[in-house]
Design a protein around this motif. Structure first.
Motif, PDB file in Angstrom:
ATOM      1  N   SER A 174       0.795  -1.233   0.000  1.00 27.35           N
ATOM      2  CA  SER A 174       0.000   0.000   0.000  1.00 27.35           C
ATOM      3  C   SER A 174       0.829   1.285   0.000  1.00 27.35           C
ATOM      4  O   SER A 174       0.397   2.287  -0.555  1.00 27.35           O
ATOM      5  CB  SER A 174      -0.971   0.009   1.182  1.00 27.35           C
ATOM      6  OG  SER A 174      -0.242   0.092   2.403  1.00 27.35           O
ATOM      7  N   ASP A 175       2.010   1.275   0.585  1.00 26.40           N
ATOM      8  CA  ASP A 175       2.822   2.493   0.618  1.00 26.40           C
ATOM      9  C   ASP A 175       4.015   2.433  -0.337  1.00 26.40           C
ATOM     10  O   ASP A 175       4.926   3.242  -0.255  1.00 26.40           O
ATOM     11  CB  ASP A 175       3.298   2.778   2.043  1.00 26.40           C
ATOM     12  CG  ASP A 175       4.264   1.727   2.578  1.00 26.40           C
ATOM     13  OD1 ASP A 175       4.338   0.627   1.994  1.00 26.40           O
ATOM     14  OD2 ASP A 175       4.934   2.007   3.588  1.00 26.40           O
ATOM     15  N   LYS A 176       4.001   1.484  -1.242  1.00 25.49           N
ATOM     16  CA  LYS A 176       5.098   1.321  -2.197  1.00 25.49           C
ATOM     17  C   LYS A 176       4.740   1.952  -3.534  1.00 25.49           C
ATOM     18  O   LYS A 176       3.591   1.961  -3.943  1.00 25.49           O
ATOM     19  CB  LYS A 176       5.414  -0.165  -2.443  1.00 25.49           C
ATOM     20  CG  LYS A 176       5.679  -0.981  -1.203  1.00 25.49           C
ATOM     21  CD  LYS A 176       7.009  -0.665  -0.577  1.00 25.49           C
ATOM     22  CE  LYS A 176       7.329  -1.560   0.579  1.00 25.49           C
ATOM     23  NZ  LYS A 176       6.661  -1.232   1.827  1.00 25.49           N
ATOM     24  N   SER A 177       5.756   2.463  -4.204  1.00 26.50           N
ATOM     25  CA  SER A 177       5.601   2.964  -5.554  1.00 26.50           C
ATOM     26  C   SER A 177       6.557   2.178  -6.439  1.00 26.50           C
ATOM     27  O   SER A 177       7.757   2.129  -6.180  1.00 26.50           O
ATOM     28  CB  SER A 177       5.935   4.452  -5.606  1.00 26.50           C
ATOM     29  OG  SER A 177       5.847   4.924  -6.927  1.00 26.50           O
ATOM     30  N   PHE A 178       6.022   1.536  -7.447  1.00 32.38           N
ATOM     31  CA  PHE A 178       6.814   0.707  -8.350  1.00 32.38           C
ATOM     32  C   PHE A 178       6.930   1.437  -9.681  1.00 32.38           C
ATOM     33  O   PHE A 178       5.934   1.882 -10.231  1.00 32.38           O
ATOM     34  CB  PHE A 178       6.145  -0.650  -8.545  1.00 32.38           C
ATOM     35  CG  PHE A 178       5.917  -1.375  -7.243  1.00 32.38           C
ATOM     36  CD1 PHE A 178       6.921  -2.138  -6.668  1.00 32.38           C
ATOM     37  CD2 PHE A 178       4.699  -1.283  -6.591  1.00 32.38           C
ATOM     38  CE1 PHE A 178       6.716  -2.806  -5.471  1.00 32.38           C
ATOM     39  CE2 PHE A 178       4.483  -1.948  -5.396  1.00 32.38           C
ATOM     40  CZ  PHE A 178       5.494  -2.709  -4.833  1.00 32.38           C
ATOM     41  N   LYS A 179       8.161   1.544 -10.180  1.00 30.95           N
ATOM     42  CA  LYS A 179       8.403   2.296 -11.402  1.00 30.95           C
ATOM     43  C   LYS A 179       9.034   1.416 -12.478  1.00 30.95           C
ATOM     44  O   LYS A 179       9.692   0.428 -12.171  1.00 30.95           O
ATOM     45  CB  LYS A 179       9.323   3.480 -11.117  1.00 30.95           C
ATOM     46  CG  LYS A 179       8.704   4.485 -10.172  1.00 30.95           C
ATOM     47  CD  LYS A 179       9.575   5.691 -10.020  1.00 30.95           C
ATOM     48  CE  LYS A 179       8.861   6.707  -9.131  1.00 30.95           C
ATOM     49  NZ  LYS A 179       9.551   7.973  -9.124  1.00 30.95           N
ATOM     50  N   VAL A 180       8.829   1.812 -13.727  1.00 29.44           N
ATOM     51  CA  VAL A 180       9.458   1.135 -14.846  1.00 29.44           C
ATOM     52  C   VAL A 180      10.968   1.136 -14.598  1.00 29.44           C
ATOM     53  O   VAL A 180      11.548   2.153 -14.229  1.00 29.44           O
ATOM     54  CB  VAL A 180       9.129   1.831 -16.183  1.00 29.44           C
ATOM     55  CG1 VAL A 180       9.960   1.260 -17.322  1.00 29.44           C
ATOM     56  CG2 VAL A 180       7.646   1.718 -16.487  1.00 29.44           C
ATOM     57  N   GLY A 181      11.587  -0.022 -14.759  1.00 24.02           N
ATOM     58  CA  GLY A 181      13.013  -0.175 -14.508  1.00 24.02           C
ATOM     59  C   GLY A 181      13.305  -0.821 -13.161  1.00 24.02           C
ATOM     60  O   GLY A 181      14.383  -1.349 -12.937  1.00 24.02           O
ATOM     61  N   ASP A 182      12.344  -0.759 -12.236  1.00 24.23           N
ATOM     62  CA  ASP A 182      12.516  -1.392 -10.929  1.00 24.23           C
ATOM     63  C   ASP A 182      12.515  -2.906 -11.083  1.00 24.23           C
ATOM     64  O   ASP A 182      12.139  -3.449 -12.122  1.00 24.23           O
ATOM     65  CB  ASP A 182      11.386  -0.995  -9.972  1.00 24.23           C
ATOM     66  CG  ASP A 182      11.508   0.432  -9.452  1.00 24.23           C
ATOM     67  OD1 ASP A 182      12.497   1.118  -9.772  1.00 24.23           O
ATOM     68  OD2 ASP A 182      10.596   0.861  -8.723  1.00 24.23           O
ATOM     69  N   GLN A 183      12.924  -3.576 -10.026  1.00 23.67           N
ATOM     70  CA  GLN A 183      12.920  -5.030 -10.017  1.00 23.67           C
ATOM     71  C   GLN A 183      12.124  -5.526  -8.817  1.00 23.67           C
ATOM     72  O   GLN A 183      12.208  -4.955  -7.723  1.00 23.67           O
ATOM     73  CB  GLN A 183      14.346  -5.565  -9.942  1.00 23.67           C
ATOM     74  CG  GLN A 183      15.149  -5.205 -11.168  1.00 23.67           C
ATOM     75  CD  GLN A 183      16.606  -5.584 -11.031  1.00 23.67           C
ATOM     76  OE1 GLN A 183      17.116  -5.776  -9.944  1.00 23.67           O
ATOM     77  NE2 GLN A 183      17.279  -5.683 -12.159  1.00 23.67           N
TER      78      GLN A 183
END
Length: 179
Positions: free
Chosen positions: A45-54
């Motif tokens: 819920s408090d995470k932000s996942f971005k293109v390029g992340d793993q």
């Protein structure tokens, strides 16, 4: 000649620092990993996942990771037509585009008991803060990796800025040292 070699090493070290700061690595489930005891809705819920992340799935042999192709399959725990199946116990999935990705445990009954996670991916240039759980990297789209790193909760923009400062600082120090 010795000073020029040192300069080259410093510049490459700075550039490597920039590269490694641009993507975050998220250990799914945090310190508990991919386990039935984790409330994955709360964890994500408090995470932000971005293109390029793993995305890193660390788990015992009792579990596996199945990527599902739709929200309907995710909600109903329909594991019949997976997009991808992983079972190494230390799987790394590189996030290459925006959108939502759905993962569940492939062990019978585990998905139904809540062992599943939905990951909403935003563009890499988004201003939302990224919350990595590890700073290791892997070049694979999906597969296994044995890397682990220290915990961090800094934003991706801040990490990128630090990387650029390190690169420029290394260059300046190298130039001063060379002359």
């Amino acid at each position: 000649m010795k000073m020029q070699a040192a300069l080259v090493i410093l510049v490459f070290s700075g550039l490597l620092a920039v590269q490694t700061t641009l993507a975050a690595q998220h250990v799914i489930g945090g310190s508990q990993g991919w386990d039935q005891s984790v409330d994955f809705d709360s964890w994500s819920s408090d995470k932000s996942f971005k293109v390029g992340d793993q995305l890193v799935f660390k788990y015992s042999g009792l579990h596996s990771v199945v990527e599902l192709g739709s929200e309907a399959a995710y909600k109903s725990c329909d594991l019949g037509t997976p997009v991808n199946s992983l079972s190494s116990g230390n799987d790394v999935v590189k996030v290459s585009k925006t959108g939502t990705r759905y993962f569940a445990c492939g062990t019978p009954g585990h998905c139904e008991s809540g062992m599943k996670v939905k990951v909403n991916v935003v563009s890499a240039d988004s201003t939302a803060a990224s919350s990595p759980d590890s700073d290791s990297s892997s070049d694979s789209d999906s597969g296994s990796s044995t890397g682990s790193g220290s915990s961090s909760s800094s934003g991706q923009g801040l990490r990128a800025s630090i990387g650029y400062v390190l690169a420029v600082g290394s260059l300046v120090v190298g130039l001063v040292w060379a002359f």
